[in-house]
Design a protein around this motif. Structure first.
Motif, short mmCIF file in Angstrom:
data_model
loop_
_atom_site.label_atom_id
_atom_site.label_comp_id
_atom_site.label_asym_id
_atom_site.label_seq_id
_atom_site.Cartn_x
_atom_site.Cartn_y
_atom_site.Cartn_z
N MET A 176 -78.54 15.11 55.78
CA MET A 176 -79.98 14.86 55.84
C MET A 176 -80.83 16.04 55.39
O MET A 176 -81.98 15.86 54.98
N LEU A 196 -78.74 5.56 51.52
CA LEU A 196 -78.98 5.95 52.91
C LEU A 196 -77.71 6.46 53.57
O LEU A 196 -77.76 7.36 54.42
N LEU A 252 -86.52 13.10 51.95
CA LEU A 252 -86.50 11.79 52.60
C LEU A 252 -86.56 11.93 54.11
O LEU A 252 -87.21 11.13 54.79
N THR A 253 -85.92 12.95 54.64
CA THR A 253 -85.91 13.19 56.09
C THR A 253 -87.30 13.55 56.60
O THR A 253 -87.73 13.06 57.64
N SER A 270 -79.62 13.10 44.88
CA SER A 270 -78.59 12.08 44.81
C SER A 270 -79.09 10.99 43.88
O SER A 270 -80.21 10.49 44.04
N GLN A 323 -75.31 8.15 52.06
CA GLN A 323 -75.15 9.51 51.59
C GLN A 323 -76.16 10.44 52.25
O GLN A 323 -75.84 11.56 52.62
N TRP A 324 -77.39 9.95 52.43
CA TRP A 324 -78.43 10.72 53.11
C TRP A 324 -78.01 11.04 54.55
O TRP A 324 -78.22 12.16 55.03
N VAL A 383 -83.09 10.68 44.98
CA VAL A 383 -83.15 10.86 46.44
C VAL A 383 -82.81 12.32 46.75
O VAL A 383 -81.69 12.76 46.50
N PRO A 412 -82.31 14.32 49.93
CA PRO A 412 -82.20 14.03 51.36
C PRO A 412 -83.20 14.76 52.24
O PRO A 412 -83.78 14.16 53.16
N ARG A 413 -83.40 16.04 51.97
CA ARG A 413 -84.33 16.82 52.80
C ARG A 413 -85.75 16.25 52.73
O ARG A 413 -86.45 16.16 53.74
#
Length: 224
Positions: free
Chosen positions: A120, A113, A53-54, A126, A115-116, A48, A50-51
């Motif tokens: 974000m 999610l 996923l965002t 991750s 942690q995200w 994952v 985060p950037r």
């Protein structure tokens, strides 16, 4: 302080717990065979970020699950698998194989999610089974609060084993993560650059969701 085994007997063979451990080991061995450049790409694809996923949730949501089988080093893998070995079998016994697998993966995804949500826009991958295993620990705590866990304890140069109440062992784990998680928020607030480290909020989120979801999956009734 490391758990070795618990005192509860299971009535079914925990095939899924063994299978999850095996899959994590196989994936890690694959990671170990990769060059640094290949490993970086592997993490970018299956961990994952985060950037990513965002900005592209529709294309990245599967990493909420694939990231659960990745680990950043031998110690990361061994410690996670040890906790899964000790605590997973009894939760699988209570939920049944299918519900246990769904519960495990759901806790891991929800933990990721959490942690995200904390970062974000972070570009740091991750990964790890810690969030899912934290869910197992949360379920174990509410189902077997009086159980005792045989644990390995290091006292300076001496090593011994003692039986520790599960409530104390898991409680220490949770409090350590809460304290460290709050500290990590303070550090991040005072810094202008991204920082890596342990995904404390994934641990906390997984633990809390484990407590919430496990009864809904039938934790307090036995299925075969």
């Amino acid at each position: 302080m490391f758990p070795l085994y618990d005192e509860n007997q299971t009535r079914i063979t925990p095939y899924l717990t063994y299978g999850l451990i095996g899959m994590n080991i196989l994936v890690f061995l694959h990671e170990y065979s990769l060059s640094n450049e290949q490993l970086e790409l592997f993490f970018k694809l299956y961990a994952v970020v985060p950037r990513e996923l965002t900005t592209n949730f529709a294309g990245e949501w599967t990493t909420l699950f694939t990231s659960q089988f990745l680990h950043g080093g031998w110690w990361h893998l061994i410690s996670n698998m040890l906790f899964l070995w000790v605590f997973g079998n009894n939760i699988e016994d209570r939920l049944g194989h299918v519900k246990y697998l769904i519960f495990y993966l759901a806790c891991g995804a929800l933990a990721a999610l959490c942690q995200w949500f904390i970062g974000m826009n972070s570009g740091i991958p991750s990964l790890g089974a810690s969030g899912a295993i934290s869910g197992v620990l949360g379920a174990y705590l509410i189902r077997f609060p009086q159980a005792r866990i045989m644990s390995l304890v290091f006292l300076g140069f001496f090593v011994t084993t003692i039986r520790i109440p599960a409530m104390i062992l898991i409680g220490i784990f949770f409090l350590q993560n809460v304290i460290s998680g709050l500290a990590s928020l303070q550090v991040a607030a005072n810094m202008s650059v991204e920082t890596g480290g342990v995904a404390y909020w994934a641990h906390i989120g997984g633990f809390v969701f484990g407590i919430i979801l496990a009864p809904l999956f039938g934790l307090f009734r036995r299925e075969y």
